[in-house]
Structures are given as C-alpha cells and as structure tokens.
Design an enzyme around this catalytic site. Structure first.
Site, PDB file in Angstrom:
ATOM      1  N   HIS A   1      80.806  63.101  29.318  1.00 17.68           N
ATOM      2  CA  HIS A   1      80.989  62.134  28.087  1.00 17.68           C
ATOM      3  C   HIS A   1      80.515  60.691  28.797  1.00 17.68           C
ATOM      4  CE1 HIS A   1      83.951  64.722  26.475  1.00 17.68           C
ATOM      5  NE2 HIS A   1      83.669  64.419  25.138  1.00 17.68           N
ATOM      6  N   GLY A   2      80.682  60.233  30.076  1.00 13.02           N
ATOM      7  CA  GLY A   2      80.127  59.074  30.554  1.00 13.02           C
ATOM      8  C   GLY A   2      80.719  59.003  31.894  1.00 13.02           C
TER       9      GLY A   2
END
Length: 401
Positions: A334-335
C-alpha cells in the site's frame, strides 16, 4: 486530448456503454468480436493514459514489453538447470518496476517516471503467471492472450484481480444466450448498486461528512492527547470506514458489470464484509481478489518454504510467521509509510489472536447463540474500523502536523 478517469463521471458511462453495444450484440448472437474488443480497449487506454498523462502511457507500454520479456525468458529457461534460481530471478524481475515505484517517494518528492495507474494490479497478474508456470498449471506462454489478460480494460486500474486460466476460459468462448442474458441481468444490477455505493453513499460519507468530522477531530486534538479519547476521532474512524467501503466497492461493482457485459465473469471483490464473525472471515469477504491472491501466492508459498526447509518445527508458529510476512508485505504494498506497515502488522496480530481464540473455543464449552454471534460481528466490525483509522493516515496528520 482529454483524459478520463475510469468510473468517475456520467460522460464516462455514456461513452463506455455506447461503445460496448457492438460487443453486447455480438455476444447475444454467440460471437465474440475479438478485433473490435481490441480496438475498444485501445480507445479507452488512450483516453486514460493519453493527453497530459502521456508519460504514464509510455510507462505502461514499456512495462508491458518488459514483463513480456520476463515471462517469455522464463518460459524458455525454466526447464534448464538451477530451476529455482531462474524462478526467483523471474519473480524478482516481475516485481522490480512496482518496487521502484513504491520506493521512489522515500528518495524524491516526484512520482516515479515508470509509474502509471494500475501498475500494482498488472504486477499481481504477471507474478501469478510466473508462479503458475512454475507449478505447471500453465503449460505454455501465449503472448497475445497474456497481453489481453494484462490489459483487460474494465479491471486494469484497480482490479478485481482475475486469474489467467479463468480469464482464458471465458475469453476463448462466447457464453450461450441464456447465460449471457443472466450476465446482463447481473451487470445491470451491479451498475445500479455501484451508483448507489460510489456516487450516493460514498459521496455522502467521503465528500460531505468526512471533512466535517475531520475538522472536528483536529479541533479536539488536545483533548485526545490529554485523555486518550476523542469522540470526533471515533466519528472519523467510522465515517472513513464507510467511505472506504462504499467508494471501493462501488468502483469494483462497475468493473465487474462492464466485464460481464463483455462476457467475462471477473471475480467479485466484496461479500458483505461488515457481517464478518472474525478477522479471518473478514479477509474472506473484503477485497477478496487481493486477499486470495496474497493467500495463494504469498502466505501458502511462504508456509511451504518454512516447512520444506524445516526453519520452524512448530506448525502453529509457522502459520503465525506466515501471517506476519503476508500482511507486512501487503502493508508495504500500500505504501512505504509507518501507518500502512502498522496496518498490515495490526491485521497479522489480529488473525493470530483470532486463531488462539478459535482453538480455545474448541477445547472449552464456549456458548454459541445469536447473542454471542452478534457480539462477534460487533467486535470484528470495530476492530476492522480501527485498522482503517490507522490505514487512513489521519493519525499521522493528528500527531505530527
């Protein structure tokens, strides 16, 4: 040239449904118009990745050519000596562009020049191909069909994540009329439900309510630091959770509806996730195509690796380590920020605790009735909403800004 974002405006739906008519008519008469479908996809790819987003378009072309080379090379050399080394090299090369895109924000304020909308979902499809070729489930590499699978337009930007063999089966045959009429019926239902979710409920929670509760939570920032509790923050947690679900579920319904109209039964992404009885049940209902992808290609394979090499003897510990690895990778995907990583770790711990609880229930006479079932759903709902509060990044704003 103007750009269009998939499923974001009335004009988009008018255009896509209008251009779908020949495909719908062809399938109604039992014929798949392959050449027209290719032209249809190209038109929407140009509208999405052209104009002022031409750099993304160039990145997409380069990405597809690179992944074709990776899979073609693997198909040629997988039967040679050092099969494991070749396999690992192919997987690492397949995910390399995505890793570069995800790590770029750590070193630069600018986005990666090789990034484009949907690179994650295309990478999942590519890695899946390599792994299933390794397993022997996919016997030969079919470049043209792979490109069609990779660039299948309805799902290119945010899924659902299909499986190549399932897609191939649908794509190479046209459904009979009775089945296709049923698919059209479902598509219409999903379109209307998607409009309700994304443009009414998602808009209400995300555009109207969320800014209000966000402002209130920031205004009560000091109360949170003094007491550890802020009711506006709780309101934000629930509001964001509803927005996240309705916005993404609505998008997914649109993608599935258009897929059905094209005669492709793309997998469902959500199945009433807020009715889940526990966290494991939640991941069988939430973003299912992603959850099942991680289950099959990360969790199960990491579990097998630990067992094969006898790195951990206790089977319970093996599953716990695999859960942790699985959800940490999902968090990093997701990051590369602390709240995404914490989100992944939170769900890993939640599932481990849930496993302990399920084992406890088997060995003790824990009552099971509608009241305990309701309590389980209520507890799971709140645990999940708290995880979404972490995921939102709002705590980062609250604490550090």
């Amino acid at each position: 040239m103007i750009n269009i974002q998939p499923y974001e405006s009335p004009e988009y739906f008018v255009l896509i449904l209008g251009l779908l008519l020949p495909i719908i008519i062809g399938l109604f008469y039992g014929k798949r118009l392959v050449n027209y479908e290719t032209l249809f996809s190209l038109v929407f790819l140009v509208l999405t990745f052209g104009g002022d987003k031409w750099q993304q378009g160039v990145a997409l072309i380069g990405y597809v050519l690179f992944e074709l080379l990776v899979i073609f090379s693997y198909s040629k050399y997988r039967s040679k000596q050092n099969q494991t080394s070749v396999f690992v090299a192919a997987v690492l090369l397949a995910i390399a562009p995505l890793v570069v895109v995800k790590l770029t924000p750590l070193f630069s304020t600018n986005s990666s020049i090789i990034g484009f909308l949907g690179i994650s979902y295309l990478t999942f499809k590519t890695v899946q191909m390599v792994m299933e070729m390794r397993d022997g489930a996919i016997k030969e590499f079919e470049p043209v069909l792979f490109v069609r699978f990779l660039l299948f337009f309805p799902t290119i930007s945010s899924g659902p994540i299909d499986r190549f063999r399932r897609f191939k089966k649908d794509y190479q045959t046209a459904p009979d009329r009775e089945k296709y009429l049923c698919m059209i019926d479902k598509a219409v239902k999903y379109l209307f439900l998607g409009f309700l979710y994304k443009f009414i409920l998602g808009y209400f929670f995300g555009k109207i309510l969320l800014p209000i509760v966000s402002h209130a939570a920031l205004a009560h920032k000091m109360a949170f630091f003094h007491t550890g509790l802020s009711w506006p923050l709780v309101e934000y947690m629930y509001t964001y959770s509803m927005y996240l679900f309705f916005d993404f579920a609505g998008y997914s319904l649109f993608a599935i509806a258009i897929s059905y109209l094209m005669g492709i039964e793309s997998p469902m992404n959500f199945n009433q996730p807020f009715k889940s009885h526990n966290v494991k049940d939640f991941w069988n209902r939430w973003h299912m195509s992603l959850s099942f992808w991680f289950r099959d290609y990360v969790f199960m394979r990491f579990t097998f690796f630990l067992m094969k090499h006898k790195l951990i003897k206790n089977k319970l510990r093996i599953s716990q380590v695999a859960y942790l690895a699985n959800f940490l990778i999902m968090g990093f995907w997701h990051g590369v920020t602390w709240y995404y990583v914490l989100y992944g770790a939170f769900h890993a711990v939640a599932i481990i605790i849930n496993d302990y609880w399920l084992r406890f229930k088997k060995t003790h006479n824990v009552p099971h009735n509608r009241w305990t079932e309701g309590l389980a759903i209520f507890t799971t709902f709140n645990v999940v909403c708290f995880s979404f509060l972490i995921f939102s990044g709002f705590l980062n704003t609250l604490w550090f800004k």
